[in-house]
Scaffold this active site. Structure first.
Site, PDB file in Angstrom:
ATOM      1  N   ASP A  44      64.200   2.703  28.096  1.00 50.98           N
ATOM      2  CA  ASP A  44      65.027   3.008  29.280  1.00 50.98           C
ATOM      3  C   ASP A  44      64.655   4.456  29.618  1.00 50.98           C
ATOM      4  OD1 ASP A  44      67.498   1.826  30.881  1.00 50.98           O
ATOM      5  OD2 ASP A  44      68.013   3.918  30.519  1.00 50.98           O
ATOM      6  N   LYS A 103      73.100  -1.785  24.436  1.00 49.19           N
ATOM      7  CA  LYS A 103      72.388  -0.587  24.892  1.00 49.19           C
ATOM      8  C   LYS A 103      72.526   0.464  23.815  1.00 49.19           C
ATOM      9  CE  LYS A 103      70.135   0.925  28.524  1.00 49.19           C
ATOM     10  NZ  LYS A 103      69.413   0.130  29.538  1.00 49.19           N
TER      11      LYS A 103
END
Ligand code: NDP
Ligand code: 2IT
Length: 450
Positions: free
Chosen positions: A167, A127
């Site tokens: 995201d 991430k």
């Protein structure tokens, strides 16, 4: 809980002090792994299996300088956490939000490892993102920020190394700017280096819809298994971004009525069913606040957040879909949901429910579809985008959507079977963690001490 798990949790909290979200995510996962850990305790201890599982392979932190429209230089912090690459190239989204810090990046990367494992596709967990706030920024400012971010990130990614995507705060516009800068620096057309791309330059049909649609496919399977369905149910959805809007579209298609949606300021309640086109226009096109919905539908009601949890959780419904951000459903919110008769919850966001709230919901026999499984449709379809890029082909919407549906159906089956194997009934939270863990554990042990 087993002594070994407790000892690892102790160590994790010491070595990651000041990182509450990361500690929370690790505790949530490890506390459900007891049946497997107990069966292999000696080997795991000797190989420090859980210690290695909880330590990221690599964290990259970097400066992101950019010039705003007034000529003022701004500085943000960029991150990429490459957590575990045993089952494939690192894969996971990028989040641009002022709350981003190392704890949030690490919790998201850690969860991504299990989620990606559950998809059955070869993707490791990662991430990244930045504490940059896209709200109120001009298009040119967004572009300059994305270019500066990629000017550092490019050296750490690649289609066989690490493949970022979107995201919170990162959608098609941002992915486009980042892809352009990557291509320019590398002087190569490496389509599979980012996913969530636009259709004209290597994106996949159905990727924008995938997380929200996938969540509803998972809910469909979970409800079916428990003799229920979405048809005729009322639904409340927190958030009004990518995941929330497509979850609303698919839930409506299955005969449910979405009566409330929210943003970070408050929620709108429309007893006639939310007009999703209006939401998309306000949030995606105009990038305004959700309360503007009342200008289009004056009969709707708006509730500003001012209590101890988000106002949306006070609204009565059968099903709740948290699709905004982490720790949205606190214990107090969970109590309200149970009191209001919610019988099923599907986590579209990552870690939207606190550990105390998860325990309370499971005790109260609420059907809980855990994020790692239920929102895996986004990354799974990113995996399908990578397949298409490698083949230099593109599939139709129907082809991608039917593969997504099959993957989500299979993920539900894995959660159900893992829960059943360890006598955990319909605790799909534990089922997802166990099923995701087993594949990673096998790959880690096969690859030696790395
Ligand atoms: P978007 O940026 O498109 O939308 C985020 C939504 O959540 C907005 O409506 C935002 O409101 C709302 N929100 C409310 N409170 C907060 C807060 N404190 N911080 C950030 N947002 C808040 O993001 P996505 O829809 O892509 O992501 C939503 C969730 O789903 C996240 O948890 C993400 O990690 C998860 N997820 C996303 C996937 C994807 O493919 N995009 C895949 C799997 C999970 P406002 O407009 O007021 O900021
Ligand atoms: O949390 C997630 O799974 C995502 N934001 C999607 C990641 C991806 O690589 O598509």
């Amino acid at each position: 809980m087993s002594n070994y798990i407790n000892e690892v949790l102790e160590k994790v909290s010491k070595t990651n002090a000041g990182e509450p979200e990361f500690n929370q995510a690790v505790k949530e996962v490890l506390s459900t792994l007891e049946p497997v850990v107990n069966a292999h305790e000696e080997t795991y201890r000797k190989e420090a299996l859980l210690e290695r599982l909880c330590e990221p392979e690599r964290i990259i932190v970097f400066r992101v300088p950019w010039v705003d429209d007034n000529g003022q230089v701004q500085v943000n912090r960029g991150f990429r956490v490459q957590f575990n690459g045993v089952i494939g190239p690192y894969k996971g989204g990028l989040r641009f939000h002022p709350s981003v810090n190392q704890s949030i990046m690490k919790f998201l990367a850690f969860e991504q490892c299990f989620k990606n494992s559950l998809t059955g596709l070869p993707m490791g967990g990662a991430k990244g993102g930045s504490d940059f706030d896209p709200k109120g920024k001009s298009d040119n400012e967004i572009m300059r920020f994305c270019q500066s971010f990629m000017t550092e990130l490019y050296r750490h990614i690649g289609h066989n190394l690490d493949v970022p995507a979107g995201d919170i705060g990162v959608g098609a516009r941002e992915v486009g700017y980042m892809f352009g800068q990557y291509r320019r620096i590398r002087n190569q057309y490496e389509a599979g280096v980012l996913t969530g791309k636009g259709l004209s330059y290597g994106g996949s049909l159905a990727r924008p819809e995938a997380t929200g649609f996938g969540l509803i496919y998972f809910m469909r399977e979970m409800l079916k298994e428990n003799n229920s369905s979405l048809d005729g149910k009322t639904v409340i959805i927190s958030g009004s971004g990518n995941v929330a809007t497509y979850a609303a579209v698919k839930a409506t298609e299955y005969g449910a009525k979405v009566v409330a949606m929210s943003d970070s300021n408050g929620c709108i309640y429309d007893k006639n069913g939310i007009d999703i086109k209006a939401i998309k226009q306000i949030k995606e096109v105009e990038r305004k606040r959700i309360k503007e919905y009342k200008n289009i539908h004056p009969e709707a009601e708006y509730f500003e957040n001012n209590g101890e949890y988000q106002a949306i959780w006070n609204i009565k419904a059968d099903i709740a879909l948290p699709c905004a951000t982490q720790n949205d459903i606190t214990l107090e919110a969970a109590k309200k949901l149970v009191e209001n008769g919610v019988f099923a919850i599907g986590e579209g966001a990552n870690m939207p429910t606190t550990n105390e709230a998860i325990a309370y919901l499971l005790e109260n026999k609420i059907l809980l579809a855990p994020a790692k499984a239920a929102n895996a449709g986004g990354v799974a379809t990113s995996g399908l985008e990578m397949c298409q890029n490698s083949m230099r082909l593109s599939w139709t919407f129907e082809e991608v959507n039917s593969k997504l549906d099959a993957i989500m159906t299979n993920i539900f089956k894995s959660c159900k079977e893992a829960a059943a194997q360890y006598g955990l009934g319909n605790n799909y939270v534990a089922g997802a963690n166990l099923a995701g863990f087993i594949k990673i554990e096998q790959a880690m042990r096969a690859q030696g001490i790395i």
